[in-house]
Design a protein around this motif. Structure first.
Motif, short mmCIF file in Angstrom:
data_model
loop_
_atom_site.label_atom_id
_atom_site.label_comp_id
_atom_site.label_asym_id
_atom_site.label_seq_id
_atom_site.Cartn_x
_atom_site.Cartn_y
_atom_site.Cartn_z
N GLU A 205 -1.83 -13.00 10.19
CA GLU A 205 -0.38 -13.40 9.48
C GLU A 205 0.50 -12.42 9.94
OE1 GLU A 205 -2.37 -15.18 5.40
OE2 GLU A 205 -1.53 -13.43 5.41
N GLU A 206 0.31 -11.26 9.89
CA GLU A 206 1.48 -10.26 10.04
C GLU A 206 1.88 -10.15 11.44
OE1 GLU A 206 3.02 -8.94 7.95
OE2 GLU A 206 1.76 -9.27 6.28
N PHE A 207 0.78 -10.05 12.59
CA PHE A 207 1.19 -10.05 13.91
C PHE A 207 1.81 -11.25 14.42
CE2 PHE A 207 -0.92 -5.92 13.37
CZ PHE A 207 -0.14 -5.29 14.26
N GLY A 208 1.11 -12.39 13.74
CA GLY A 208 1.75 -13.80 14.08
C GLY A 208 3.29 -13.96 13.82
N LEU A 249 7.80 -7.32 23.90
CA LEU A 249 7.72 -7.70 22.22
C LEU A 249 8.91 -6.64 21.42
CD1 LEU A 249 4.03 -8.14 21.40
CD2 LEU A 249 5.89 -9.78 22.20
N ASP A 250 9.38 -7.20 20.23
CA ASP A 250 10.23 -6.51 19.55
C ASP A 250 9.49 -5.30 19.05
OD1 ASP A 250 12.03 -5.41 17.52
OD2 ASP A 250 12.74 -7.31 17.44
N SER A 251 9.77 -4.05 19.32
CA SER A 251 8.94 -2.96 18.86
C SER A 251 9.11 -2.87 17.48
CB SER A 251 9.55 -1.49 19.48
OG SER A 251 11.09 -1.44 19.34
N ARG A 252 10.43 -2.99 16.84
CA ARG A 252 10.67 -2.92 15.40
C ARG A 252 9.78 -4.07 14.52
NH1 ARG A 252 16.48 -3.87 12.05
NH2 ARG A 252 15.43 -3.54 9.90
N ALA A 253 9.63 -5.32 15.21
CA ALA A 253 8.86 -6.09 14.69
C ALA A 253 7.32 -5.77 14.57
CB ALA A 253 8.96 -7.43 15.16
N THR A 256 6.85 -3.09 11.86
CA THR A 256 6.85 -3.71 10.58
C THR A 256 5.32 -4.59 10.39
OG1 THR A 256 9.18 -4.23 10.59
CG2 THR A 256 7.99 -5.53 9.03
N ALA A 257 5.05 -5.22 11.38
CA ALA A 257 3.72 -5.94 11.22
C ALA A 257 2.48 -4.85 11.05
CB ALA A 257 3.36 -6.71 12.58
N ALA A 258 2.59 -3.70 11.88
CA ALA A 258 1.50 -2.70 11.52
C ALA A 258 1.63 -2.12 10.14
CB ALA A 258 1.74 -1.54 12.59
N ARG A 259 2.72 -1.62 9.62
CA ARG A 259 2.99 -1.02 8.40
C ARG A 259 2.48 -2.08 7.17
NH1 ARG A 259 7.91 0.53 10.47
NH2 ARG A 259 9.08 -1.09 9.36
N ARG A 260 2.84 -3.32 7.38
CA ARG A 260 2.48 -4.47 6.36
C ARG A 260 0.83 -4.41 6.34
NH1 ARG A 260 5.90 -7.70 3.71
NH2 ARG A 260 4.13 -9.59 4.20
N THR A 261 0.60 -4.54 7.54
CA THR A 261 -0.97 -4.62 7.49
C THR A 261 -1.53 -3.45 7.04
OG1 THR A 261 -0.75 -5.92 9.80
CG2 THR A 261 -2.92 -4.89 9.23
N GLU A 262 -1.11 -2.16 7.19
CA GLU A 262 -2.01 -1.16 6.82
C GLU A 262 -1.88 -1.08 5.20
OE1 GLU A 262 -1.29 2.15 10.17
OE2 GLU A 262 0.22 2.32 8.61
N GLU A 263 -0.74 -1.43 4.81
CA GLU A 263 -0.52 -1.74 3.28
C GLU A 263 -1.32 -2.56 2.62
OE1 GLU A 263 0.66 -0.95 -0.59
OE2 GLU A 263 1.59 0.23 1.26
N VAL A 452 21.31 -16.27 -0.73
CA VAL A 452 20.95 -14.97 -0.36
C VAL A 452 19.67 -15.19 0.52
CG1 VAL A 452 19.67 -12.76 -1.13
CG2 VAL A 452 21.72 -13.91 -2.48
N MET A 453 18.73 -16.11 0.37
CA MET A 453 17.71 -16.17 1.08
C MET A 453 17.72 -16.08 2.59
SD MET A 453 14.60 -16.78 -0.64
CE MET A 453 14.86 -18.29 -1.81
N PRO A 454 18.66 -16.61 3.26
CA PRO A 454 18.48 -16.54 4.78
C PRO A 454 18.64 -14.96 5.24
CG PRO A 454 19.77 -18.44 4.11
CD PRO A 454 19.70 -17.56 2.94
N LYS A 455 19.24 -14.22 4.42
CA LYS A 455 19.66 -12.81 4.71
C LYS A 455 18.30 -12.01 4.55
CE LYS A 455 24.54 -13.47 3.22
NZ LYS A 455 25.37 -13.16 2.16
N LEU A 456 17.39 -12.50 4.03
CA LEU A 456 16.19 -11.78 3.41
C LEU A 456 15.05 -11.68 4.75
CD1 LEU A 456 15.51 -12.73 -0.25
CD2 LEU A 456 16.95 -10.95 0.64
N GLY A 457 14.55 -10.38 4.82
CA GLY A 457 13.62 -10.30 5.91
C GLY A 457 12.48 -9.74 5.17
N LEU A 458 11.20 -9.49 5.95
CA LEU A 458 10.02 -9.10 5.53
C LEU A 458 10.03 -7.53 4.74
CD1 LEU A 458 7.32 -10.12 7.94
CD2 LEU A 458 7.73 -11.08 5.73
N PHE A 459 9.59 -7.30 3.55
CA PHE A 459 9.75 -5.91 3.12
C PHE A 459 8.46 -5.36 3.64
CE2 PHE A 459 8.42 -2.77 -0.02
CZ PHE A 459 9.71 -2.35 -0.58
N SER A 460 8.92 -4.05 4.11
CA SER A 460 7.79 -3.21 4.93
C SER A 460 7.94 -1.84 4.42
CB SER A 460 8.17 -3.19 6.32
OG SER A 460 9.38 -2.89 6.70
#
Length: 460
Positions: A205-208, A249-253, A256-263, A452-460
């Motif tokens: 899910e996260e890295f996808g 690959l996007d390093s920021r993305a 984010t995936a790694a931080r969320r996965t760790e959480e 507002v919805m289109p402006k939101l990104g994944l919380f990390s």
């Protein structure tokens, strides 16, 4: 004909079977009929697809006919599987809790989570608890658990009697799913499965969500336990992320995936990025020991992909604190799709409008449900959801902290709805004018959320 000389035969058989829309049972039945060999069973097909056994040359001839795949492709894939076996790379897909290795026991205690008495039980719980919105047939659960229908049916009955699973019938098919009212054990048991058998799903899910990821391979101690090799519990997660050649690959993305996965998994994540489809002996998974198994994970794409670059939100510290104490949890994949929440909220609002004169109490309750859906949708867009053990006020607290005073109405309406649950109270009724006022309030909330919805990104 283009042939991938690195693809194992387990993947070729599985992909061809699904392309023909056959179950493992249907494939086994067709093979047994055309070959005249009743010994070809669903269990044998499952062993092929999990990489535990390579079909012999004669069997591959019949597979080519039934699956409509050139035999040359099957022969090349069989050779690739033998090479991987010599290199010690076992390929296990999805959440099948059985795997290769000298310590594998088909029905024994699962080394990944030895508190369960069998892999079958663990496989069933992993499939159902980690996919609470989905129903499974006995055949599907048998595929997840890597076991027979009889064993799965026996475990299902015990889990249903305990209130953990629930079932319903559609014609002759019995469907099982997690019991949404599973009692005090449901939340802790789901979290336990997420931290063990849920690792491929969370990783997928996260890295996808990272654009360009085409393949994910898990290794290290977790893969050892998942494959059935006994030993200590994994302290970290090691994986390899593959991308198209020549495309970064996007390093920021990725971060984010790694931080969320760790959480979500409560342990460190170490990953490396390589070009797609490397040779098996070039897989350099961080901290991977030579000669140990790896696990293939399919990237799980969100139905509506949240943007990684979101807007700055107020209340981020409140969200972080609620995540730390377990009242909020991270989610992704289909659970991060806000659209169904808003669509259902809009339908509730339309129905409430028709009831403001004739049944204002019912109209108000529909509006209250709509506000809860709006709030839940805004969290889903950020890859967040309320945990099953959180107090009722948490949703209103989070959305008000993030999106301003207007969204304090989420909690205000919830509290007013509680008053209606005591019919003898003087405050237990809503008059028509009050319902109409709330109708305008909730419409405004939906309009703001939609903006507002289109402006939101994944919380990390």
């Amino acid at each position: 004909m283009e042939v991938d000389f690195n693809q194992p035969i387990s993947q070729v058989i599985r992909a061809a079977r699904r392309r023909r829309q056959l179950s493992q049972y249907s494939l086994a039945r067709e093979l047994a009929t055309i070959s005249g060999r009743p010994t070809i069973t669903r269990d044998l097909v499952a062993r092929w697809e999990r990489g535990h056994q390579i079909p012999r040359l004669g069997t591959r001839q019949w597979l080519a006919v039934v699956l409509q795949v050139p035999q040359e492709k099957l022969d090349v894939a069989a050779a690739a599987s033998r090479r991987r076996s010599r290199l010690g790379h076992a390929v296990v897909t999805e959440n099948a809790p059985a795997g290769p290795g000298p310590a594998r026991r088909a029905q024994g205690t699962p080394p990944l989570l030895p508190v369960f008495r069998s892999r079958v039980q663990a496989g069933i719980l992993a499939a159902t608890l980690l996919n609470p919105d989905r129903s499974f047939s006995l055949t599907e659960l048998a595929e997840h658990a890597g076991s027979s229908l009889a064993s799965v049916d026996k475990e299902n009955k015990l889990l249903e009697k305990a209130g953990i699973l629930t079932s319903r019938r559609e014609g002759t098919i019995r469907l099982m799913r997690a019991n949404s009212d599973g009692g005090p054990l449901a939340g802790p048991l789901t979290e336990l499965m997420r931290l063990t058998y849920g690792v491929p799903q969370v990783i997928g899910e996260e890295f996808g969500c990272v654009p360009g990821v085409v393949r994910i391979v898990l290794g290290g101690v977790w893969a050892d336990r998942f494959a059935g090799i006994a030993g200590p519990a994994p302290e970290s997660i090691e994986l390899l992320v593959a991308k198209p050649a020549g495309r970064p690959l996007d390093s920021r993305a990725l971060a984010t995936a790694a931080r969320r996965t760790e959480e979500r998994l409560k342990r460190p994540v170490h990953f490396a990025v390589v070009s797609a489809e490397p040779e098996p002996d070039t897989l350099q998974i961080p901290r991977q020991r030579p000669g140990h198994p790896v696990v293939e994970v399919s990237p799980i794409r969100p139905r509506v992909a949240p943007q990684i670059a979101g807007v700055e939100l107020d209340g981020q510290e409140i969200v972080a604190q609620l995540l730390r104490v377990g009242q909020l949890e991270m989610a992704n994949g289909p659970a991060a799709n806000s659209q169904p929440f808003l669509e259902l909220a809009a339908r509730h609002i339309t129905s409430a409008e028709q009831l403001t004169e004739t049944s204002p109490d019912s109209a108000f309750l529909l509006l209250c449900q709509a506000t809860q859906l709006i709030g839940s949708g805004m969290l889903a867009q950020q890859g967040l959801r309320i945990s099953s053990t959180a107090p009722e006020h948490v949703l209103g607290t989070v959305v008000a902290a993030q999106f301003g005073h207007q969204f304090s109405q989420v909690e205000a309406l919830r509290q007013r709805a509680k008053e209606l649950q005591t019919p003898t109270s003087r405050d237990s009724h809503v008059i028509s004018s009050e319902a109409k006022t709330y109708l305008g309030t909730v419409r405004s909330l939906l309009a703001t959320a939609t903006e507002v919805m289109p402006k939101l990104g994944l919380f990390s």
